[in-house]
Design a protein around this motif. Structure first.
Motif, PDB file in Angstrom:
ATOM      1  N   TYR A   1       0.906  -1.152   0.000  1.00  0.00           N
ATOM      2  CA  TYR A   1       0.000   0.000   0.000  1.00  0.00           C
ATOM      3  C   TYR A   1       0.944   1.201   0.000  1.00  0.00           C
ATOM      4  CZ  TYR A   1      -3.776   2.997   2.002  1.00  0.00           C
ATOM      5  OH  TYR A   1      -4.717   3.972   2.263  1.00  0.00           O
ATOM      6  N   GLY A   2       1.391   1.547  -1.222  1.00  0.00           N
ATOM      7  CA  GLY A   2       2.526   2.442  -1.403  1.00  0.00           C
ATOM      8  C   GLY A   2       2.526   3.705  -0.563  1.00  0.00           C
ATOM      9  N   PRO A   3       1.493   4.564  -0.704  1.00  0.00           N
ATOM     10  CA  PRO A   3       1.526   5.839   0.033  1.00  0.00           C
ATOM     11  C   PRO A   3       1.595   5.644   1.547  1.00  0.00           C
ATOM     12  CG  PRO A   3      -0.187   5.865  -1.651  1.00  0.00           C
ATOM     13  CD  PRO A   3       0.324   4.450  -1.592  1.00  0.00           C
ATOM     14  N   MET A   4       0.861   4.630   2.060  1.00  0.00           N
ATOM     15  CA  MET A   4       0.903   4.412   3.505  1.00  0.00           C
ATOM     16  C   MET A   4       2.235   3.788   3.915  1.00  0.00           C
ATOM     17  SD  MET A   4      -1.766   2.471   6.026  1.00  0.00           S
ATOM     18  CE  MET A   4      -1.299   2.110   7.736  1.00  0.00           C
ATOM     19  N   ALA A   5       2.774   2.916   3.079  1.00  0.00           N
ATOM     20  CA  ALA A   5       4.078   2.308   3.390  1.00  0.00           C
ATOM     21  C   ALA A   5       5.133   3.404   3.548  1.00  0.00           C
ATOM     22  CB  ALA A   5       4.478   1.313   2.300  1.00  0.00           C
ATOM     23  N   GLU A   6       5.117   4.370   2.625  1.00  0.00           N
ATOM     24  CA  GLU A   6       6.095   5.464   2.723  1.00  0.00           C
ATOM     25  C   GLU A   6       5.855   6.319   3.969  1.00  0.00           C
ATOM     26  OE1 GLU A   6       6.381   7.629  -0.927  1.00  0.00           O
ATOM     27  OE2 GLU A   6       6.931   5.839  -2.081  1.00  0.00           O
ATOM     28  N   LYS A   7       4.582   6.540   4.272  1.00  0.00           N
ATOM     29  CA  LYS A   7       4.248   7.336   5.458  1.00  0.00           C
ATOM     30  C   LYS A   7       4.739   6.638   6.735  1.00  0.00           C
ATOM     31  CE  LYS A   7       0.268   9.064   8.013  1.00  0.00           C
ATOM     32  NZ  LYS A   7      -1.193   9.142   8.090  1.00  0.00           N
TER      33      LYS A   7
END
Lengths: 90, 159
Positions: B58-64
Protein backbone atom coordinates in the motif's frame (compact mmCIF):
# COMPACT_ATOMS: atom_id res chain seq x y z
CA UNK A 1 -21.36 12.30 7.24
CA UNK A 2 -24.02 13.22 4.74
CA UNK A 3 -27.52 14.43 5.59
CA UNK A 4 -29.00 10.97 5.21
CA UNK A 5 -26.52 9.61 7.70
CA UNK A 6 -24.44 7.41 5.44
CA UNK A 7 -20.88 8.02 4.27
CA UNK A 8 -19.42 7.05 0.93
CA UNK A 9 -16.05 5.44 1.54
CA UNK A 10 -13.49 3.77 -0.69
CA UNK A 11 -12.26 0.40 0.55
CA UNK A 12 -8.85 -0.90 -0.56
CA UNK A 13 -7.97 -4.61 -0.60
CA UNK A 14 -4.47 -6.03 -0.44
CA UNK A 15 -2.79 -9.42 -0.43
CA UNK A 16 -5.03 -12.18 0.98
CA UNK A 17 -8.03 -9.83 1.16
CA UNK A 18 -7.74 -8.95 -2.51
CA UNK A 19 -7.49 -12.64 -3.44
CA UNK A 20 -10.99 -13.07 -2.00
CA UNK A 21 -12.63 -9.92 -3.37
CA UNK A 22 -10.96 -10.23 -6.76
CA UNK A 23 -10.73 -6.43 -6.99
CA UNK A 24 -8.34 -3.83 -5.59
CA UNK A 25 -10.95 -1.34 -4.38
CA UNK A 26 -14.63 -0.48 -4.32
CA UNK A 27 -16.99 2.10 -2.83
CA UNK A 28 -19.58 1.51 -0.13
CA UNK A 29 -22.19 3.63 1.61
CA UNK A 30 -21.62 2.99 5.30
CA UNK A 31 -24.24 3.94 7.92
CA UNK A 32 -21.84 4.96 10.67
CA UNK A 33 -18.69 3.22 11.82
CA UNK A 34 -15.99 0.75 10.86
CA UNK A 35 -18.04 -1.88 12.67
CA UNK A 36 -20.85 -1.27 10.15
CA UNK A 37 -18.37 -1.65 7.30
CA UNK A 38 -17.32 -5.03 8.71
CA UNK A 39 -20.96 -6.15 8.57
CA UNK A 40 -21.33 -4.96 4.98
CA UNK A 41 -18.10 -6.70 3.91
CA UNK A 42 -18.88 -10.01 5.58
CA UNK A 43 -22.39 -9.99 4.14
CA UNK A 44 -20.95 -9.52 0.67
CA UNK A 45 -17.88 -11.78 0.87
CA UNK A 46 -18.82 -14.28 3.58
CA UNK A 47 -16.86 -16.31 6.08
CA UNK A 48 -13.67 -16.28 4.03
CA UNK A 49 -13.26 -12.52 4.33
CA UNK A 50 -14.45 -12.51 7.94
CA UNK A 51 -11.49 -14.73 8.87
CA UNK A 52 -9.14 -12.29 7.19
CA UNK A 53 -10.77 -9.32 8.92
CA UNK A 54 -10.35 -11.01 12.31
CA UNK A 55 -6.57 -10.97 11.75
CA UNK A 56 -6.41 -7.61 10.00
CA UNK A 57 -6.35 -3.98 11.03
CA UNK A 58 -8.20 -1.20 9.27
CA UNK A 59 -6.33 1.90 8.22
CA UNK A 60 -8.45 5.02 7.72
CA UNK A 61 -6.77 7.64 5.55
CA UNK A 62 -3.47 5.77 6.09
CA UNK A 63 -3.65 5.65 9.89
CA UNK A 64 -4.05 2.32 11.67
CA UNK A 65 -7.15 1.92 13.82
CA UNK A 66 -6.69 -0.20 16.92
CA UNK A 67 -8.87 -3.30 16.95
CA UNK A 68 -10.90 -2.34 20.01
CA UNK A 69 -11.66 1.11 18.58
CA UNK A 70 -13.28 -0.14 15.38
CA UNK A 71 -16.90 0.08 16.54
CA UNK A 72 -16.31 3.64 17.77
CA UNK A 73 -14.52 4.84 14.65
CA UNK A 74 -17.01 6.95 12.70
CA UNK A 75 -16.44 7.18 8.96
CA UNK A 76 -16.79 10.36 6.92
CA UNK A 77 -17.54 10.92 3.26
CA UNK A 78 -14.57 10.18 1.00
CA UNK A 79 -12.61 8.36 3.70
CA UNK A 80 -10.13 5.85 2.32
CA UNK A 81 -10.36 2.63 4.31
CA UNK A 82 -7.76 -0.09 3.75
CA UNK A 83 -7.87 -3.64 5.05
CA UNK A 84 -4.36 -4.43 6.27
CA UNK A 85 -3.78 -8.18 6.69
CA UNK A 86 -0.78 -9.15 8.85
CA UNK A 87 2.16 -7.51 7.13
CA UNK A 88 5.21 -9.40 5.87
CA UNK A 89 7.57 -6.89 4.31
CA UNK A 90 11.32 -6.90 4.72
CA UNK B 1 23.55 19.97 12.20
CA UNK B 2 20.23 18.17 12.59
CA UNK B 3 18.63 20.47 10.03
CA UNK B 4 20.96 19.02 7.41
CA UNK B 5 19.98 15.44 8.15
CA UNK B 6 18.72 13.70 5.03
CA UNK B 7 16.08 10.98 4.72
CA UNK B 8 15.75 8.73 1.68
CA UNK B 9 12.59 6.61 1.46
CA UNK B 10 11.57 4.91 -1.77
CA UNK B 11 9.70 1.90 -3.10
CA UNK B 12 11.11 0.27 -6.23
CA UNK B 13 9.64 -2.08 -8.80
CA UNK B 14 13.12 -2.54 -10.30
CA UNK B 15 16.23 -3.99 -8.60
CA UNK B 16 17.42 -1.93 -5.63
CA UNK B 17 20.60 0.14 -5.81
CA UNK B 18 23.67 -1.52 -4.27
CA UNK B 19 24.69 -1.12 -0.63
CA UNK B 20 27.67 0.86 -1.92
CA UNK B 21 25.37 3.40 -3.52
CA UNK B 22 23.23 3.51 -0.37
CA UNK B 23 26.32 4.06 1.79
CA UNK B 24 27.45 6.92 -0.43
CA UNK B 25 24.06 8.61 -0.09
CA UNK B 26 24.20 8.58 3.73
CA UNK B 27 27.94 9.33 4.00
CA UNK B 28 28.94 12.50 5.83
CA UNK B 29 32.28 13.99 6.87
CA UNK B 30 31.08 14.24 10.46
CA UNK B 31 29.87 10.62 10.55
CA UNK B 32 32.36 8.06 11.78
CA UNK B 33 30.03 5.17 11.10
CA UNK B 34 27.73 3.90 8.38
CA UNK B 35 25.66 0.87 9.27
CA UNK B 36 23.74 -1.04 6.60
CA UNK B 37 21.26 -3.90 6.38
CA UNK B 38 20.26 -5.85 3.33
CA UNK B 39 17.37 -8.33 3.35
CA UNK B 40 17.50 -10.88 0.55
CA UNK B 41 14.94 -13.40 -0.67
CA UNK B 42 15.39 -16.99 0.57
CA UNK B 43 14.96 -20.11 -1.54
CA UNK B 44 13.22 -22.23 1.12
CA UNK B 45 10.59 -22.09 3.87
CA UNK B 46 10.20 -25.00 6.32
CA UNK B 47 11.83 -27.40 3.92
CA UNK B 48 9.77 -26.30 0.94
CA UNK B 49 11.47 -24.92 -2.09
CA UNK B 50 10.48 -21.34 -2.88
CA UNK B 51 10.39 -20.74 -6.61
CA UNK B 52 9.82 -17.00 -6.57
CA UNK B 53 8.56 -14.18 -4.37
CA UNK B 54 6.29 -11.26 -4.94
CA UNK B 55 5.85 -8.17 -2.80
CA UNK B 56 2.76 -6.00 -2.78
CA UNK B 57 2.44 -2.72 -0.94
CA UNK B 58 0.00 0.00 0.00
CA UNK B 59 2.53 2.44 -1.40
CA UNK B 60 1.53 5.84 0.03
CA UNK B 61 0.90 4.41 3.50
CA UNK B 62 4.08 2.31 3.39
CA UNK B 63 6.09 5.46 2.72
CA UNK B 64 4.25 7.34 5.46
CA UNK B 65 4.94 4.57 8.00
CA UNK B 66 8.61 4.45 7.00
CA UNK B 67 8.89 8.20 7.54
CA UNK B 68 7.26 7.78 10.96
CA UNK B 69 9.61 4.95 11.93
CA UNK B 70 12.61 7.03 10.86
CA UNK B 71 11.39 9.97 12.96
CA UNK B 72 11.10 7.65 15.94
CA UNK B 73 14.65 6.41 15.37
CA UNK B 74 15.86 10.03 15.20
CA UNK B 75 14.18 10.67 18.56
CA UNK B 76 15.91 7.67 20.12
CA UNK B 77 19.42 7.98 18.70
CA UNK B 78 21.68 10.70 17.42
CA UNK B 79 21.89 9.66 13.82
CA UNK B 80 22.56 11.65 10.67
CA UNK B 81 21.34 10.44 7.27
CA UNK B 82 18.90 7.56 6.88
CA UNK B 83 17.97 5.51 3.82
CA UNK B 84 15.25 2.86 3.60
CA UNK B 85 14.48 1.31 0.20
CA UNK B 86 12.01 -1.54 -0.33
CA UNK B 87 11.35 -3.46 -3.48
CA UNK B 88 7.83 -4.35 -4.64
CA UNK B 89 6.54 -6.74 -7.33
CA UNK B 90 8.46 -9.89 -8.21
CA UNK B 91 11.90 -10.36 -6.64
CA UNK B 92 14.06 -13.23 -7.93
CA UNK B 93 15.59 -15.52 -5.29
CA UNK B 94 18.80 -14.14 -3.79
CA UNK B 95 18.16 -10.49 -4.62
CA UNK B 96 17.67 -7.71 -2.10
CA UNK B 97 14.08 -6.90 -1.13
CA UNK B 98 15.03 -4.21 1.40
CA UNK B 99 18.12 -2.13 2.15
CA UNK B 100 18.73 0.24 5.04
CA UNK B 101 21.67 2.58 5.64
CA UNK B 102 22.25 4.93 8.57
CA UNK B 103 25.16 7.24 9.35
CA UNK B 104 26.12 8.56 12.76
CA UNK B 105 29.08 10.14 14.52
CA UNK B 106 29.71 6.93 16.49
CA UNK B 107 28.95 3.34 15.56
CA UNK B 108 26.51 2.31 18.27
CA UNK B 109 23.77 4.74 17.29
CA UNK B 110 23.80 3.73 13.62
CA UNK B 111 23.79 0.02 14.43
CA UNK B 112 20.92 0.29 16.92
CA UNK B 113 18.92 2.50 14.58
CA UNK B 114 19.29 0.00 11.71
CA UNK B 115 18.00 -2.81 13.90
CA UNK B 116 15.07 -0.68 15.05
CA UNK B 117 14.20 0.33 11.49
CA UNK B 118 14.08 -3.21 10.09
CA UNK B 119 12.19 -4.56 13.11
CA UNK B 120 9.55 -1.82 12.93
CA UNK B 121 9.32 -2.06 9.14
CA UNK B 122 8.55 -5.76 9.43
CA UNK B 123 5.96 -5.16 12.16
CA UNK B 124 4.13 -2.11 10.82
CA UNK B 125 4.83 -1.28 7.19
CA UNK B 126 1.92 -2.30 4.91
CA UNK B 127 3.88 -4.54 2.56
CA UNK B 128 3.12 -8.21 1.93
CA UNK B 129 5.25 -11.05 0.62
CA UNK B 130 3.86 -13.95 -1.38
CA UNK B 131 5.91 -17.10 -1.68
CA UNK B 132 5.39 -19.41 -4.65
CA UNK B 133 6.04 -23.15 -4.22
CA UNK B 134 5.71 -26.07 -6.61
CA UNK B 135 2.26 -26.80 -5.11
CA UNK B 136 0.85 -23.31 -4.63
CA UNK B 137 1.47 -19.94 -3.05
CA UNK B 138 1.07 -18.32 0.37
CA UNK B 139 0.79 -14.74 1.58
CA UNK B 140 3.15 -14.51 4.52
CA UNK B 141 2.05 -12.67 7.61
CA UNK B 142 3.21 -12.04 11.12
CA UNK B 143 0.98 -11.19 14.01
CA UNK B 144 1.80 -8.45 16.51
CA UNK B 145 0.24 -10.48 19.29
CA UNK B 146 2.56 -13.42 18.73
CA UNK B 147 5.41 -13.95 21.15
CA UNK B 148 7.34 -16.04 18.66
CA UNK B 149 9.58 -13.98 16.41
CA UNK B 150 9.87 -16.83 13.94
CA UNK B 151 8.20 -16.48 10.60
CA UNK B 152 5.02 -18.50 10.51
CA UNK B 153 1.69 -18.85 8.79
CA UNK B 154 -1.60 -17.47 9.94
CA UNK B 155 -5.14 -18.37 9.03
CA UNK B 156 -5.14 -15.94 6.14
CA UNK B 157 -2.93 -18.00 3.86
CA UNK B 158 -4.29 -19.13 0.54
CA UNK B 159 -3.68 -22.39 -1.27
Amino acid sequence: MQENGTSKVTVLYFAAARDITGIASETFSVPHSLGDLTSILTTKYGEELRKILDHSLYAVNMDYVEKDLETNTVLKDRDEVAIIPPVSGG
Amino acid sequence: MSTANKTFVQLFTNPLPSLDEASQLVASDSAGAISTFSGTTRDHFQGKQVLKLEYEGYGPMAEKILQQIIMEARDKWEIQHVLVYHRLSEVPIGEASVIIAVSSAHRKEAMQAVEYLIDELKARCPIWKKEFYLDGSVWKGTCEGCTSDREHRHGHSVA
